[in-house]
Motif scaffolding. Structure first.
Motif, PDB file in Angstrom:
ATOM      1  N   VAL A 241      60.330 -26.173  99.268  1.00  0.00           N
ATOM      2  CA  VAL A 241      58.988 -26.325  98.665  1.00  0.00           C
ATOM      3  C   VAL A 241      58.306 -24.974  98.535  1.00  0.00           C
ATOM      4  O   VAL A 241      57.729 -24.636  97.493  1.00  0.00           O
ATOM      5  CB  VAL A 241      58.128 -27.301  99.488  1.00  0.00           C
ATOM      6  CG1 VAL A 241      56.695 -27.319  98.950  1.00  0.00           C
ATOM      7  CG2 VAL A 241      58.731 -28.707  99.445  1.00  0.00           C
ATOM      8  N   GLY A 242      58.387 -24.169  99.588  1.00  0.00           N
ATOM      9  CA  GLY A 242      57.770 -22.847  99.545  1.00  0.00           C
ATOM     10  C   GLY A 242      58.384 -21.968  98.470  1.00  0.00           C
ATOM     11  O   GLY A 242      57.676 -21.228  97.769  1.00  0.00           O
ATOM     12  N   LEU A 243      59.716 -22.033  98.321  1.00  0.00           N
ATOM     13  CA  LEU A 243      60.390 -21.249  97.299  1.00  0.00           C
ATOM     14  C   LEU A 243      59.945 -21.692  95.908  1.00  0.00           C
ATOM     15  O   LEU A 243      59.677 -20.853  95.036  1.00  0.00           O
ATOM     16  CB  LEU A 243      61.906 -21.392  97.443  1.00  0.00           C
ATOM     17  CG  LEU A 243      62.763 -20.684  96.398  1.00  0.00           C
ATOM     18  CD1 LEU A 243      62.531 -19.179  96.414  1.00  0.00           C
ATOM     19  CD2 LEU A 243      64.248 -21.007  96.620  1.00  0.00           C
ATOM     20  N   ARG A 244      59.854 -22.988  95.709  1.00  0.00           N
ATOM     21  CA  ARG A 244      59.407 -23.492  94.408  1.00  0.00           C
ATOM     22  C   ARG A 244      58.001 -23.002  94.094  1.00  0.00           C
ATOM     23  O   ARG A 244      57.730 -22.531  92.976  1.00  0.00           O
ATOM     24  CB  ARG A 244      59.437 -25.022  94.389  1.00  0.00           C
ATOM     25  CG  ARG A 244      58.973 -25.642  93.076  1.00  0.00           C
ATOM     26  CD  ARG A 244      59.115 -27.141  93.080  1.00  0.00           C
ATOM     27  NE  ARG A 244      58.304 -27.767  94.124  1.00  0.00           N
ATOM     28  CZ  ARG A 244      58.328 -29.064  94.419  1.00  0.00           C
ATOM     29  NH1 ARG A 244      59.144 -29.869  93.760  1.00  0.00           N
ATOM     30  NH2 ARG A 244      57.560 -29.560  95.367  1.00  0.00           N
ATOM     31  N   GLU A 245      57.109 -23.085  95.063  1.00  0.00           N
ATOM     32  CA  GLU A 245      55.737 -22.640  94.846  1.00  0.00           C
ATOM     33  C   GLU A 245      55.685 -21.147  94.548  1.00  0.00           C
ATOM     34  O   GLU A 245      54.908 -20.702  93.689  1.00  0.00           O
ATOM     35  CB  GLU A 245      54.889 -22.979  96.071  1.00  0.00           C
ATOM     36  CG  GLU A 245      54.685 -24.471  96.268  1.00  0.00           C
ATOM     37  CD  GLU A 245      53.946 -24.789  97.560  1.00  0.00           C
ATOM     38  OE1 GLU A 245      53.773 -23.848  98.391  1.00  0.00           O
ATOM     39  OE2 GLU A 245      53.563 -25.958  97.748  1.00  0.00           O
ATOM     40  N   GLU A 246      56.500 -20.377  95.242  1.00  0.00           N
ATOM     41  CA  GLU A 246      56.540 -18.926  95.021  1.00  0.00           C
ATOM     42  C   GLU A 246      56.973 -18.599  93.598  1.00  0.00           C
ATOM     43  O   GLU A 246      56.374 -17.744  92.927  1.00  0.00           O
ATOM     44  CB  GLU A 246      57.505 -18.290  96.025  1.00  0.00           C
ATOM     45  CG  GLU A 246      57.726 -16.803  95.831  1.00  0.00           C
ATOM     46  CD  GLU A 246      58.842 -16.264  96.712  1.00  0.00           C
ATOM     47  OE1 GLU A 246      59.360 -15.174  96.397  1.00  0.00           O
ATOM     48  OE2 GLU A 246      59.209 -16.934  97.698  1.00  0.00           O
ATOM     49  N   LEU A 247      58.017 -19.282  93.125  1.00  0.00           N
ATOM     50  CA  LEU A 247      58.526 -19.006  91.786  1.00  0.00           C
ATOM     51  C   LEU A 247      57.568 -19.501  90.705  1.00  0.00           C
ATOM     52  O   LEU A 247      57.386 -18.841  89.670  1.00  0.00           O
ATOM     53  CB  LEU A 247      59.903 -19.650  91.613  1.00  0.00           C
ATOM     54  CG  LEU A 247      61.016 -19.096  92.517  1.00  0.00           C
ATOM     55  CD1 LEU A 247      62.297 -19.906  92.348  1.00  0.00           C
ATOM     56  CD2 LEU A 247      61.280 -17.630  92.214  1.00  0.00           C
TER      57      LEU A 247
ATOM     58  N   ALA B  14      67.555 -16.641  92.890  1.00  0.00           N
ATOM     59  CA  ALA B  14      66.497 -17.298  92.121  1.00  0.00           C
ATOM     60  C   ALA B  14      65.325 -16.346  91.878  1.00  0.00           C
ATOM     61  O   ALA B  14      64.783 -16.272  90.763  1.00  0.00           O
ATOM     62  CB  ALA B  14      66.026 -18.545  92.852  1.00  0.00           C
ATOM     63  N   ARG B  15      64.924 -15.623  92.910  1.00  0.00           N
ATOM     64  CA  ARG B  15      63.822 -14.666  92.752  1.00  0.00           C
ATOM     65  C   ARG B  15      64.195 -13.573  91.754  1.00  0.00           C
ATOM     66  O   ARG B  15      63.383 -13.168  90.921  1.00  0.00           O
ATOM     67  CB  ARG B  15      63.461 -14.054  94.112  1.00  0.00           C
ATOM     68  CG  ARG B  15      62.883 -15.047  95.112  1.00  0.00           C
ATOM     69  CD  ARG B  15      62.457 -14.335  96.399  1.00  0.00           C
ATOM     70  NE  ARG B  15      61.955 -15.287  97.379  1.00  0.00           N
ATOM     71  CZ  ARG B  15      62.658 -15.728  98.419  1.00  0.00           C
ATOM     72  NH1 ARG B  15      63.896 -15.287  98.618  1.00  0.00           N
ATOM     73  NH2 ARG B  15      62.133 -16.593  99.265  1.00  0.00           N
ATOM     74  N   TRP B  16      65.432 -13.110  91.861  1.00  0.00           N
ATOM     75  CA  TRP B  16      65.894 -12.063  90.951  1.00  0.00           C
ATOM     76  C   TRP B  16      65.936 -12.582  89.519  1.00  0.00           C
ATOM     77  O   TRP B  16      65.475 -11.902  88.586  1.00  0.00           O
ATOM     78  CB  TRP B  16      67.266 -11.570  91.400  1.00  0.00           C
ATOM     79  CG  TRP B  16      67.933 -10.665  90.407  1.00  0.00           C
ATOM     80  CD1 TRP B  16      67.688  -9.336  90.208  1.00  0.00           C
ATOM     81  CD2 TRP B  16      68.958 -11.026  89.474  1.00  0.00           C
ATOM     82  NE1 TRP B  16      68.505  -8.853  89.204  1.00  0.00           N
ATOM     83  CE2 TRP B  16      69.283  -9.864  88.748  1.00  0.00           C
ATOM     84  CE3 TRP B  16      69.638 -12.226  89.198  1.00  0.00           C
ATOM     85  CZ2 TRP B  16      70.256  -9.868  87.749  1.00  0.00           C
ATOM     86  CZ3 TRP B  16      70.606 -12.223  88.202  1.00  0.00           C
ATOM     87  CH2 TRP B  16      70.906 -11.065  87.498  1.00  0.00           C
TER      88      TRP B  16
END
Length: 283
Positions: A83-89, A58-60
């Protein structure tokens, strides 16, 4: 068939087809050097999207140009780190949707794809059950096959002949040359490889990436497991190199590609210690 049973050289894996008898080989693919690279765009759906490998992808994808990332897992926003991943993206400027969906459920997949007109799919969902072959039960097989194989089959069927930029499934070296205690997992990954080849035969995009173990995350992330694999010649993949390789592999011509960091001088002698195998002779 009679000729095969009588012995065909050193072949220990053969496919008998109307057009002849075939032996299997792993051959090296030279990556990089200015070759084309797949760059995600539009809406990219990632199953297992809140897991360790899915999050890396996802980040890539976000960094490479995807405008909308749909992260799919059975628990959705309730999954650890979702949640943290969503906020990061989102902070990186990408639209993010996190969906709870059991991709083993055909109806759930139909509802999911009706809501999101996707441009690419990365099927990274999966589970490993470590059980010796003689003890594998139907329940063990069902657990391994549910998300990995049924999910891929449903995605393929529901998408039909829809034009996509990419349809990527995360397979494993277990389905290429086997893995101790993972017979069901090996068979599941081989089924993914076959599904992608069937898509290619229909004139559709499809890539199956048979991964070696990843470092720092994923199904072989434990320190003891990583060290045991290293002793056998399988070095844990650097995640940044792995996702870069993903872009090269998807842009390539091959349907099924192994991406692994292998010390062949250790791996090959151990692999052929009990009996010869022609699988690796082209390397």
């Amino acid at each position: 068939l009679a000729a095969v049973l009588a012995g065909v050289g050193d072949e220990d894996q053969v496919a008998v087809r109307a057009s002849g008898v075939f032996g299997r080989r792993v051959e090296r693919v030279r990556a990089g050097g200015g070759e084309a690279v797949w760059r995600p765009r539009g809406t990219v759906l990632i199953t297992g999207g809140t897991g360790a490998l899915g999050a890396r992808v996802a980040r890539w994808a976000a960094a490479e140009g995807a405008g909308h990332v749909v992260l799919v897992s059975r628990r959705g926003v309730e999954a650890p780190g979702a949640v943290g991943l969503r906020e990061e993206l989102v902070a990186a400027g990408v639209r993010v949707s996190v969906e709870a969906c059991d991709v083993a459920d055909r109806g759930a997949v139909e509802a999911l794809l009706a809501e999101y007109p996707v441009d690419a799919v990365v099927h990274a969902a999966g589970a490993v059950v470590n059980v010796p072959l003689a003890q594998v039960s139907r329940g063990d097989l069902a657990e391994v096959w549910a998300g990995k194989v049924a999910g891929a089959v449903h995605l393929d069927a529901v998408l039909g002949d829809r034009v996509l930029d990419a349809f990527v499934v995360f397979s494993s070296i277990a389905g290429v040359w086997g893995s101790g205690g993972q017979a069901g997992y090996a068979a599941a990954n081989a089924a993914l490889d076959a599904l992608v080849q069937a898509r290619r035969a229909r004139g559709l995009v499809g890539t199956s990436v048979a991964w070696g173990p990843w470092a720092g995350a994923g199904m072989a992330a434990g320190a003891e497991a990583v060290e045991a694999l290293r002793r056998r010649g399988l070095v844990a993949l650097d995640p940044q190199r792995a996702v870069r390789a993903l872009g090269q592999v998807v842009a390539g011509a091959d349907a099924v590609v192994v991406v692994a960091d292998v010390a062949w001088e250790r791996f090959a002698p151990a692999y052929t210690s009990m009996r010869p195998s022609a699988l690796l002779t082209a390397l």
